[in-house]
Scaffold this motif. Structure first.
Motif, PDB file in Angstrom:
ATOM      1  N   ARG A  67       5.265 -10.815   2.377  1.00 13.22           N
ATOM      2  CA  ARG A  67       4.903 -10.667   0.959  1.00 13.22           C
ATOM      3  C   ARG A  67       6.119 -10.575   0.038  1.00 13.22           C
ATOM      4  O   ARG A  67       5.991 -10.722  -1.168  1.00 13.22           O
ATOM      5  CB  ARG A  67       4.055  -9.405   0.780  1.00 13.22           C
ATOM      6  CG  ARG A  67       2.682  -9.560   1.377  1.00 13.22           C
ATOM      7  CD  ARG A  67       1.901  -8.281   1.307  1.00 13.22           C
ATOM      8  NE  ARG A  67       0.525  -8.500   1.712  1.00 13.22           N
ATOM      9  CZ  ARG A  67      -0.397  -7.563   1.693  1.00 13.22           C
ATOM     10  NH1 ARG A  67      -0.078  -6.349   1.288  1.00 13.22           N
ATOM     11  NH2 ARG A  67      -1.630  -7.838   2.064  1.00 13.22           N
ATOM     12  N   MET A  93       0.854  -1.202   0.000  1.00 10.21           N
ATOM     13  CA  MET A  93       0.000   0.000   0.000  1.00 10.21           C
ATOM     14  C   MET A  93       0.878   1.235   0.000  1.00 10.21           C
ATOM     15  O   MET A  93       1.928   1.252   0.667  1.00 10.21           O
ATOM     16  CB  MET A  93      -0.819   0.052   1.292  1.00 10.21           C
ATOM     17  CG  MET A  93      -2.037  -0.798   1.298  1.00 10.21           C
ATOM     18  SD  MET A  93      -2.717  -0.859   2.967  1.00 10.21           S
ATOM     19  CE  MET A  93      -2.475  -2.571   3.324  1.00 10.21           C
ATOM     20  N   ASP A 100      -8.311  -1.985  -7.532  1.00  7.62           N
ATOM     21  CA  ASP A 100      -9.169  -1.550  -6.420  1.00  7.62           C
ATOM     22  C   ASP A 100     -10.304  -0.647  -6.911  1.00  7.62           C
ATOM     23  O   ASP A 100     -11.459  -0.797  -6.516  1.00  7.62           O
ATOM     24  CB  ASP A 100      -8.360  -0.740  -5.384  1.00  7.62           C
ATOM     25  CG  ASP A 100      -7.562  -1.633  -4.446  1.00  7.62           C
ATOM     26  OD1 ASP A 100      -7.858  -2.830  -4.371  1.00  7.62           O
ATOM     27  OD2 ASP A 100      -6.652  -1.109  -3.795  1.00  7.62           O
ATOM     28  N   LYS A 106       1.626   2.641  -6.698  1.00 10.89           N
ATOM     29  CA  LYS A 106       1.076   1.860  -7.818  1.00 10.89           C
ATOM     30  C   LYS A 106       0.050   2.643  -8.636  1.00 10.89           C
ATOM     31  O   LYS A 106       0.093   2.657  -9.861  1.00 10.89           O
ATOM     32  CB  LYS A 106       0.415   0.565  -7.295  1.00 10.89           C
ATOM     33  CG  LYS A 106       1.356  -0.336  -6.518  1.00 10.89           C
ATOM     34  CD  LYS A 106       0.672  -1.611  -6.073  1.00 10.89           C
ATOM     35  CE  LYS A 106      -0.455  -1.448  -5.070  1.00 10.89           C
ATOM     36  NZ  LYS A 106      -0.063  -0.972  -3.727  1.00 10.89           N
ATOM     37  N   GLY A 133      -3.829  -4.248  -6.177  1.00  8.06           N
ATOM     38  CA  GLY A 133      -3.886  -3.927  -4.747  1.00  8.06           C
ATOM     39  C   GLY A 133      -2.625  -4.528  -4.109  1.00  8.06           C
ATOM     40  O   GLY A 133      -2.013  -5.448  -4.683  1.00  8.06           O
ATOM     41  N   GLY A 134      -2.269  -4.054  -2.931  1.00  5.60           N
ATOM     42  CA  GLY A 134      -1.031  -4.511  -2.292  1.00  5.60           C
ATOM     43  C   GLY A 134      -0.981  -6.012  -2.022  1.00  5.60           C
ATOM     44  O   GLY A 134       0.091  -6.613  -1.994  1.00  5.60           O
ATOM     45  N   GLY A 135      -2.146  -6.628  -1.813  1.00  4.24           N
ATOM     46  CA  GLY A 135      -2.151  -8.053  -1.462  1.00  4.24           C
ATOM     47  C   GLY A 135      -2.495  -8.964  -2.624  1.00  4.24           C
ATOM     48  O   GLY A 135      -2.434 -10.196  -2.496  1.00  4.24           O
ATOM     49  N   ARG A 144     -10.942 -11.425  -1.339  1.00  7.37           N
ATOM     50  CA  ARG A 144      -9.852 -11.943  -2.170  1.00  7.37           C
ATOM     51  C   ARG A 144     -10.377 -12.769  -3.336  1.00  7.37           C
ATOM     52  O   ARG A 144      -9.803 -12.773  -4.411  1.00  7.37           O
ATOM     53  CB  ARG A 144      -8.878 -12.764  -1.334  1.00  7.37           C
ATOM     54  CG  ARG A 144      -8.156 -11.981  -0.257  1.00  7.37           C
ATOM     55  CD  ARG A 144      -7.318 -10.846  -0.825  1.00  7.37           C
ATOM     56  NE  ARG A 144      -6.668 -10.068   0.224  1.00  7.37           N
ATOM     57  CZ  ARG A 144      -5.984  -8.946  -0.007  1.00  7.37           C
ATOM     58  NH1 ARG A 144      -5.866  -8.465  -1.220  1.00  7.37           N
ATOM     59  NH2 ARG A 144      -5.433  -8.301   0.976  1.00  7.37           N
ATOM     60  N   ARG A 185      -7.666   2.599   4.367  1.00 13.98           N
ATOM     61  CA  ARG A 185      -6.920   1.343   4.249  1.00 13.98           C
ATOM     62  C   ARG A 185      -7.313   0.428   5.408  1.00 13.98           C
ATOM     63  O   ARG A 185      -6.834   0.582   6.529  1.00 13.98           O
ATOM     64  CB  ARG A 185      -5.405   1.572   4.253  1.00 13.98           C
ATOM     65  CG  ARG A 185      -4.847   2.395   3.089  1.00 13.98           C
ATOM     66  CD  ARG A 185      -5.251   1.840   1.740  1.00 13.98           C
ATOM     67  NE  ARG A 185      -4.320   2.161   0.692  1.00 13.98           N
ATOM     68  CZ  ARG A 185      -4.267   3.330   0.059  1.00 13.98           C
ATOM     69  NH1 ARG A 185      -5.066   4.311   0.398  1.00 13.98           N
ATOM     70  NH2 ARG A 185      -3.405   3.510  -0.927  1.00 13.98           N
ATOM     71  N   PRO A 186      -8.177  -0.553   5.142  1.00 14.09           N
ATOM     72  CA  PRO A 186      -8.723  -1.384   6.217  1.00 14.09           C
ATOM     73  C   PRO A 186      -7.665  -2.121   7.034  1.00 14.09           C
ATOM     74  O   PRO A 186      -7.878  -2.395   8.206  1.00 14.09           O
ATOM     75  CB  PRO A 186      -9.615  -2.385   5.484  1.00 14.09           C
ATOM     76  CG  PRO A 186      -9.245  -2.301   4.045  1.00 14.09           C
ATOM     77  CD  PRO A 186      -8.676  -0.945   3.823  1.00 14.09           C
TER      78      PRO A 186
HETATM   79  C1  S3P Z   1      -4.517  -4.201   0.454  1.00 17.68           C
HETATM   80  C2  S3P Z   1      -4.160  -3.113  -0.299  1.00 17.68           C
HETATM   81  C3  S3P Z   1      -5.156  -2.164  -0.816  1.00 17.68           C
HETATM   82  C4  S3P Z   1      -6.522  -2.842  -0.971  1.00 17.68           C
HETATM   83  C5  S3P Z   1      -6.917  -3.500   0.299  1.00 17.68           C
HETATM   84  C6  S3P Z   1      -5.908  -4.566   0.759  1.00 17.68           C
HETATM   85  C7  S3P Z   1      -3.431  -5.105   0.972  1.00 17.68           C
HETATM   86  O1  S3P Z   1      -4.715  -1.673  -2.076  1.00 17.68           O
HETATM   87  O2  S3P Z   1      -6.537  -3.764  -2.017  1.00 17.68           O
HETATM   88  O3  S3P Z   1      -7.030  -2.509   1.256  1.00 17.68           O
HETATM   89  O4  S3P Z   1      -3.740  -6.250   1.338  1.00 17.68           O
HETATM   90  O5  S3P Z   1      -2.254  -4.684   0.963  1.00 17.68           O
HETATM   91  P1  S3P Z   1      -3.518  -0.586  -2.253  1.00 17.68           P
HETATM   92  O6  S3P Z   1      -2.228  -1.344  -2.205  1.00 17.68           O
HETATM   93  O7  S3P Z   1      -3.781  -0.010  -3.585  1.00 17.68           O
HETATM   94  O8  S3P Z   1      -3.655   0.367  -1.144  1.00 17.68           O
END
Ligand code: S3P
Length: 183
Positions: free
Chosen positions: A146, A12, A35, A16, A80-82, A59, A119-120
């Motif tokens: 990761r 995050m 996202d 990106k 997204g970051g994950g 996911r 960002r949850p």
């Molecule tokens: C996440 C990153 C977020 C988003 C979600 C989960 C993660 O995207 O998909 O909050 O797991 O790292 P960004 O990387 O665009 O913030």
């Protein structure tokens, strides 16, 4: 390797979305942000979807959208970051295009994330931002878990100390030889 898709991964707040949009504009390709596509489809924020569905269901949905979005050519796709760390996503992403990992340090990520409430992963249960030490610990742990996926990108590009303009210039210089650009 497919030369008609540029895919950006990284933690995050590693740049990106911002870099993806500008790089796409500069090379004349379409920018897609996974996202944002999911948010537009459900008319809900990622935070709301996380809360309503839980991470596992989110996911699954993210994987479905990933497969759909990877079908087009001449695209820059910001993940997204994950995204890259789940089930078959990694292999699909690697097969689909030129993959760039945008690296930033946990401290830098924290600095960029600290005022964001969308960002949850970095909110406490009552939706407040996490305290600094706790957040940096969580970022460091998640980043190292990761890293094994991120580090297999075709290019590792640090956005740690660079401003956006400098990152764009350098990144385009480095990726150009690997993309099928229209002249
Ligand atoms: C996440 C990153 C977020 C988003 C979600 C989960 C993660 O995207 O998909 O909050 O797991 O790292 P960004 O990387 O665009 O913030």
């Amino acid at each position: 390797m497919n030369r008609t898709r540029l895919i950006l991964t990284g933690f995050m707040a590693s740049g990106k979305t911002t870099l993806g949009r500008i790089v796409a504009n500069s090379i004349g390709w379409l920018h897609k942000d996974l996202d944002k596509i999911i948010e537009a489809h459900f008319s809900k924020s990622i935070s709301e979807l996380f809360k309503e569905l839980g991470e596992e269901k989110f996911r699954e949905i993210e994987s479905d959208f990933l497969v759909k979005e990877l079908k087009d050519d001449f695209i820059v796709l910001s993940l997204g970051g994950g995204t890259i760390t789940f089930s078959e996503n990694f292999k699909k992403i690697k097969d689909a295009g030129y993959l760039v990992y945008l690296y930033s340090s946990p401290e830098k990520i924290y600095e960029r994330l600290k005022f964001k409430v969308d960002r949850p992963m970095f909110q406490t249960i009552d939706s407040k931002p996490m305290e600094k030490n706790e957040a940096i610990k969580k970022i460091t742990a998640l980043l190292s878990a990761r890293e094994k996926y991120y580090s297999q990108a075709d290019l590792i590009f640090s956005t740690n100390e660079k401003n956006v303009g400098r990152s764009v210039d350098l990144l385009i210089k480095q990726i150009k030889p690997f993309l099928e650009l229209k002249s």
